[in-house]
Design an enzyme around this catalytic site. Structure first.
Site, PDB file in Angstrom:
ATOM      1  N   ARG A   1       0.742  -1.236   0.090  1.00 40.63           N
ATOM      2  CA  ARG A   1      -0.117  -0.030  -0.012  1.00 40.63           C
ATOM      3  C   ARG A   1       0.787   1.342  -0.098  1.00 40.63           C
ATOM      4  NH1 ARG A   1      -2.316  -3.621   2.926  1.00 40.63           N
ATOM      5  NH2 ARG A   1      -1.309  -2.766   4.839  1.00 40.63           N
TER       6      ARG A   1
ATOM      7  N   GLU B   1       6.662  -9.904  16.112  1.00 35.95           N
ATOM      8  CA  GLU B   1       6.079 -10.383  17.374  1.00 35.95           C
ATOM      9  C   GLU B   1       6.422 -11.827  17.654  1.00 35.95           C
ATOM     10  OE1 GLU B   1       2.255  -9.295  18.161  1.00 35.95           O
ATOM     11  OE2 GLU B   1       2.270 -10.185  20.214  1.00 35.95           O
TER      12      GLU B   1
HETATM   13  P1  AMP Z   1       4.670  -1.972  11.642  1.00 36.71           P
HETATM   14  O1  AMP Z   1       5.983  -2.678  11.051  1.00 36.71           O
HETATM   15  O2  AMP Z   1       4.249  -2.435  12.915  1.00 36.71           O
HETATM   16  O3  AMP Z   1       4.668  -0.387  11.861  1.00 36.71           O
HETATM   17  O4  AMP Z   1       3.485  -2.076  10.526  1.00 36.71           O
HETATM   18  C1  AMP Z   1       3.525  -1.546   9.586  1.00 36.71           C
HETATM   19  C2  AMP Z   1       2.892  -2.193   8.353  1.00 36.71           C
HETATM   20  O5  AMP Z   1       1.854  -3.061   8.362  1.00 36.71           O
HETATM   21  C3  AMP Z   1       2.617  -1.118   7.225  1.00 36.71           C
HETATM   22  O6  AMP Z   1       2.987  -1.452   5.835  1.00 36.71           O
HETATM   23  C4  AMP Z   1       1.112  -1.332   7.141  1.00 36.71           C
HETATM   24  O7  AMP Z   1       0.721  -1.021   6.013  1.00 36.71           O
HETATM   25  C5  AMP Z   1       0.439  -2.427   7.997  1.00 36.71           C
HETATM   26  N1  AMP Z   1      -0.218  -2.264   9.250  1.00 36.71           N
HETATM   27  C6  AMP Z   1       0.007  -2.243  10.398  1.00 36.71           C
HETATM   28  N2  AMP Z   1      -0.988  -2.391  11.187  1.00 36.71           N
HETATM   29  C7  AMP Z   1      -2.307  -2.003  10.431  1.00 36.71           C
HETATM   30  C8  AMP Z   1      -3.551  -1.588  10.626  1.00 36.71           C
HETATM   31  N3  AMP Z   1      -4.193  -1.436  11.804  1.00 36.71           N
HETATM   32  N4  AMP Z   1      -3.969  -1.243   9.394  1.00 36.71           N
HETATM   33  C9  AMP Z   1      -3.789  -1.240   8.233  1.00 36.71           C
HETATM   34  N5  AMP Z   1      -2.298  -1.581   8.088  1.00 36.71           N
HETATM   35  C10 AMP Z   1      -1.563  -1.930   9.203  1.00 36.71           C
END
Ligand code: AMP
Length: 180
Positions: free
Chosen positions: A67, A104
């Site tokens: 995305r 995790e």
């Molecule tokens: P993080 O590594 O935990 O910051 O997760 C980021 C990645 O996961 C990004 O590429 C987001 O598109 C996706 N992501 C994580 N949580 C969500 C959420 N609640 N809604 C949509 N996309 C998410």
């Protein structure tokens, strides 16, 4: 008529769709696809995500699968910068460099084409959502390993309660929408 930033942010808040328990139980997924259906809102969103970096002499916009590409590509055009996709392993066709990072449970990895980013480049990292910051931090490390400068990050959404910003410490982090 969508014009000022606060109007756009209000419109985004109404338009982004919460999907409960996707992709797994307990997650509230922020679905940005309804924003893409509204050409004017999409255009203003891209402009506002690019705005803080307009004078930052960005030479490369690095965007994160998948995305992130939806916003990274038009932001790169907006800033007159090159676009570099960062993808999950095995998706990019030419020689890549890779970074592994902790989830995790277990690990994941990201790849970027060799030479897509060069020493001296000024890089902005783009994704749709900042959650725990693990993905964005890994992308920044991948870029940093080339000798380029990571100038900052731009997200459409920041999930403040996950404190992802703390993992990107010392760098500029911009987000249009915050969820506490
Ligand atoms: P993080 O590594 O935990 O910051 O997760 C980021 C990645 O996961 C990004 O590429 C987001 O598109 C996706 N992501 C994580 N949580 C969500 C959420 N609640 N809604 C949509 N996309 C998410």
């Amino acid at each position: 008529m969508i014009s000022d930033k606060s109007t756009v942010v209000d419109e985004l808040r109404r338009t982004i769709r919460d999907v409960n328990n996707f992709p797994k139980p307990g997650i509230v997924f922020k679905d940005v696809t309804p924003v893409l259906l509204d050409a004017r809102l999409f255009a203003r969103t891209v402009q506002l995500m690019a705005e803080p970096y307009r004078d930052a002499r960005i030479t490369r916009v690095v965007s994160i699968e998948s995305r992130g590409f939806l916003f990274g590509a038009p932001i790169a055009l907006e800033l007159g910068a090159g676009l570099v996709p960062i993808r999950k392993p095995g998706k990019l066709p030419a020689a890549t460099q890779r970074i592994e990072y902790a989830l995790e449970y277990g690990t994941d990895a990201l790849e970027m084409h060799h030479h897509a980013v060069q020493p001296g480049d000024r890089v902005m990292v783009v994704d749709d959502v900042l959650a725990t910051g693990g993905t964005a931090n890994a992308a920044a490390q991948l870029v940093g390993g080339t000798g380029a400068a990571v100038v900052g990050f731009s997200f459409l959404i920041e999930l403040d309660f996950l404190k992802g910003r703390q993992r990107l410490q010392g760098r500029r982090v911009e987000a249009l929408l915050h969820y506490a």
